[in-house]
Design a protein around this motif. Structure first.
Motif, mmCIF file in Angstrom:
data_model
loop_
_atom_site.group_PDB
_atom_site.id
_atom_site.type_symbol
_atom_site.label_atom_id
_atom_site.label_comp_id
_atom_site.label_asym_id
_atom_site.label_seq_id
_atom_site.Cartn_x
_atom_site.Cartn_y
_atom_site.Cartn_z
ATOM 1 N N GLU A 170 88.640 71.114 50.241
ATOM 2 C CA GLU A 170 89.551 72.223 50.538
ATOM 3 C C GLU A 170 90.783 72.188 49.637
ATOM 4 O O GLU A 170 91.185 73.210 49.082
ATOM 5 N N ALA A 171 91.371 71.013 49.460
ATOM 6 C CA ALA A 171 92.554 70.906 48.600
ATOM 7 C C ALA A 171 92.215 71.261 47.153
ATOM 8 O O ALA A 171 92.997 71.948 46.478
ATOM 9 N N ALA A 172 91.062 70.820 46.672
ATOM 10 C CA ALA A 172 90.662 71.122 45.298
ATOM 11 C C ALA A 172 90.498 72.625 45.096
ATOM 12 O O ALA A 172 90.964 73.185 44.094
ATOM 13 N N LEU A 173 89.832 73.282 46.034
ATOM 14 C CA LEU A 173 89.673 74.735 45.935
ATOM 15 C C LEU A 173 91.029 75.434 45.932
ATOM 16 O O LEU A 173 91.271 76.324 45.103
ATOM 17 N N ARG A 174 91.894 75.047 46.829
ATOM 18 C CA ARG A 174 93.219 75.672 46.896
ATOM 19 C C ARG A 174 94.020 75.439 45.625
ATOM 20 O O ARG A 174 94.705 76.342 45.154
ATOM 21 N N LEU A 175 93.947 74.229 45.075
ATOM 22 C CA LEU A 175 94.649 73.946 43.816
ATOM 23 C C LEU A 175 94.157 74.836 42.682
ATOM 24 O O LEU A 175 94.909 75.140 41.759
ATOM 25 N N MET A 176 92.909 75.264 42.742
ATOM 26 C CA MET A 176 92.352 76.149 41.723
ATOM 27 C C MET A 176 92.517 77.627 42.073
ATOM 28 O O MET A 176 91.950 78.493 41.418
ATOM 29 N N GLY A 177 93.304 77.918 43.102
ATOM 30 C CA GLY A 177 93.609 79.307 43.443
ATOM 31 C C GLY A 177 92.615 79.982 44.361
ATOM 32 O O GLY A 177 92.631 81.205 44.509
ATOM 33 N N VAL A 178 91.739 79.211 44.994
ATOM 34 C CA VAL A 178 90.737 79.770 45.903
ATOM 35 C C VAL A 178 91.280 79.687 47.327
ATOM 36 O O VAL A 178 91.672 78.615 47.786
ATOM 37 N N GLN A 224 77.138 72.987 48.455
ATOM 38 C CA GLN A 224 77.600 71.903 49.306
ATOM 39 C C GLN A 224 78.962 71.439 48.772
ATOM 40 O O GLN A 224 79.286 71.658 47.608
ATOM 41 N N SER A 225 79.739 70.783 49.607
ATOM 42 C CA SER A 225 81.072 70.338 49.198
ATOM 43 C C SER A 225 81.037 69.455 47.960
ATOM 44 O O SER A 225 81.946 69.523 47.117
ATOM 45 N N SER A 226 79.997 68.655 47.790
ATOM 46 C CA SER A 226 79.913 67.823 46.592
ATOM 47 C C SER A 226 79.831 68.671 45.335
ATOM 48 O O SER A 226 80.292 68.265 44.269
ATOM 49 N N GLY A 227 79.303 69.872 45.431
ATOM 50 C CA GLY A 227 79.218 70.780 44.294
ATOM 51 C C GLY A 227 80.550 71.363 43.882
ATOM 52 O O GLY A 227 80.716 71.804 42.740
ATOM 53 N N VAL A 228 81.511 71.384 44.800
ATOM 54 C CA VAL A 228 82.842 71.889 44.455
ATOM 55 C C VAL A 228 83.427 71.056 43.323
ATOM 56 O O VAL A 228 84.045 71.583 42.394
ATOM 57 N N GLY A 229 83.214 69.751 43.374
ATOM 58 C CA GLY A 229 83.710 68.888 42.309
ATOM 59 C C GLY A 229 83.136 69.263 40.951
ATOM 60 O O GLY A 229 83.817 69.165 39.933
ATOM 61 N N ASN A 230 81.883 69.725 40.934
ATOM 62 C CA ASN A 230 81.256 70.146 39.680
ATOM 63 C C ASN A 230 81.865 71.435 39.141
ATOM 64 O O ASN A 230 81.716 71.739 37.965
ATOM 65 N N CYS A 231 82.533 72.196 40.001
ATOM 66 C CA CYS A 231 83.039 73.523 39.634
ATOM 67 C C CYS A 231 84.505 73.552 39.215
ATOM 68 O O CYS A 231 84.980 74.602 38.779
ATOM 69 N N ILE A 232 85.223 72.471 39.357
ATOM 70 C CA ILE A 232 86.677 72.511 39.170
ATOM 71 C C ILE A 232 87.065 73.143 37.838
ATOM 72 O O ILE A 232 87.873 74.064 37.796
ATOM 73 N N ASN A 233 86.526 72.685 36.736
ATOM 74 C CA ASN A 233 86.908 73.236 35.439
ATOM 75 C C ASN A 233 86.506 74.701 35.314
ATOM 76 O O ASN A 233 87.268 75.528 34.811
ATOM 77 N N TRP A 286 78.972 58.074 49.684
ATOM 78 C CA TRP A 286 79.213 58.749 48.406
ATOM 79 C C TRP A 286 79.623 60.204 48.600
ATOM 80 O O TRP A 286 80.168 60.823 47.681
ATOM 81 N N GLN A 287 79.376 60.763 49.774
ATOM 82 C CA GLN A 287 79.776 62.143 50.065
ATOM 83 C C GLN A 287 81.245 62.232 50.490
ATOM 84 O O GLN A 287 81.843 63.303 50.442
ATOM 85 N N ASN A 288 81.827 61.120 50.928
ATOM 86 C CA ASN A 288 83.178 61.159 51.503
ATOM 87 C C ASN A 288 84.286 61.583 50.545
ATOM 88 O O ASN A 288 85.118 62.423 50.915
ATOM 89 N N PRO A 289 84.390 61.039 49.339
ATOM 90 C CA PRO A 289 85.526 61.407 48.498
ATOM 91 C C PRO A 289 85.629 62.913 48.237
ATOM 92 O O PRO A 289 86.683 63.519 48.454
ATOM 93 N N MET A 290 84.553 63.536 47.776
ATOM 94 C CA MET A 290 84.630 64.978 47.494
ATOM 95 C C MET A 290 84.706 65.784 48.780
ATOM 96 O O MET A 290 85.387 66.808 48.834
#
Length: 179
Positions: free
Chosen positions: A126-134, A80-89, A117-121
C-alpha cells in the motif's frame, strides 16, 4: 501449488470483481495467474467482449493498459501484492502520462501468511503504491468489494486517476500448500 481457504466465508466478492469491471466498460483484463483472481480471470476469458491477456510479469500490464487507453478502451490489471514490487518503476509511466489506471491486488504477507518471502512486499504494497501516486482502498469483507471497486473504477476512468483496490488476505482466505 498454493490454494485459498475461506471456509464458511462469503465468496460472492469473487464474482463482484468481474461484474464491476464489466459494468465499468473494461475491455481488457491483464493478469499474472493468481488463485485469488481465478474467478475474474475465468469469466474474463469466457467473455467475448473482453480481451484477457496473461502476462509474464506484472509491469507489462501497465504498458498494455496505456496502449489500450490510447486505443480508446478501458482495462484493468489483476495482480498479487508481490507483483506490485515488479511495477514500481513502470508506475512512473502512469504518473508522467497521466492515463487512467485501475488495479485489483490480492494481498499476501498480510494475515496468516505461511510463506515468509511474501511478507516484505505484502507489508510495503500500500505504501509503495501511494508513493507512486496510486490511490488505494482496502477490502477485508465481501460486502466492501463491489462498492470500493466501483468507486475506484469511477475515479480511474472518469477522473483520470491511478487507483488500486487491495483485497486483504482475510477476505481471500488463508493460503495453504495444496496437496
Amino acid at each position: 501449488m498454493v490454494s485459498d481457504t475461506a471456509e464458511g466465508a462469503d465468496q460472492s466478492w469473487r464474482q463482484d470483481v468481474f461484474d464491476v469491471l464489466k459494468a465499468a466498460g473494461v475491455k481488457h483484463v491483464v493478469y499474472v495467474p493468481d488463485a485469488g483472481h481465478a474467478t475474474a480471470i475465468r469469466l474474463a476469458e469466457a467473455d467475448p467482449e473482453i480481451k484477457a491477456v496473461v502476462l509474464t510479469t506484472e509491469e507489462e500490464g501497465i504498458g498494455y493498459l496505456a496502449g489500450a487507453w490510447l486505443g480508446g478502451e478501458r482495462g484493468a490489471l489483476l495482480m498479487q501484492s508481490s507483483g506490485v514490487g515488479n511495477c514500481i518503476n513502470t508506475l512512473g509511466l502512469v504518473a508522467c502520462a497521466r492515463f487512467p489506471f485501475l488495479a485489483v491486488v490480492t494481498m499476501r504477507g498480510d494475515w496468516a501468511e505461511f510463506n515468509q518471502w511474501q511478507n516484505p512486499m505484502g507489508q510495503a504494497t500500500e505504501a509503495a503504491l501511494r508513493l507512486m501516486g496510486v490511490m488505494t482502498w482496502r477490502a477485508d469483507e465481501a460486502k466492501d468489494v463491489a462498492p470500493l471497486l466501483r468507486g475506484a473504477a469511477t475515479m480511474a476512468f472518469e477522473g483520470d486517476g491511478a487507483c488500486a483496490l487491495l483485497l486483504g488476505q482475510r477476505l481471500i482466505g488463508e493460503k495453504e500448500w495444496a496437496k
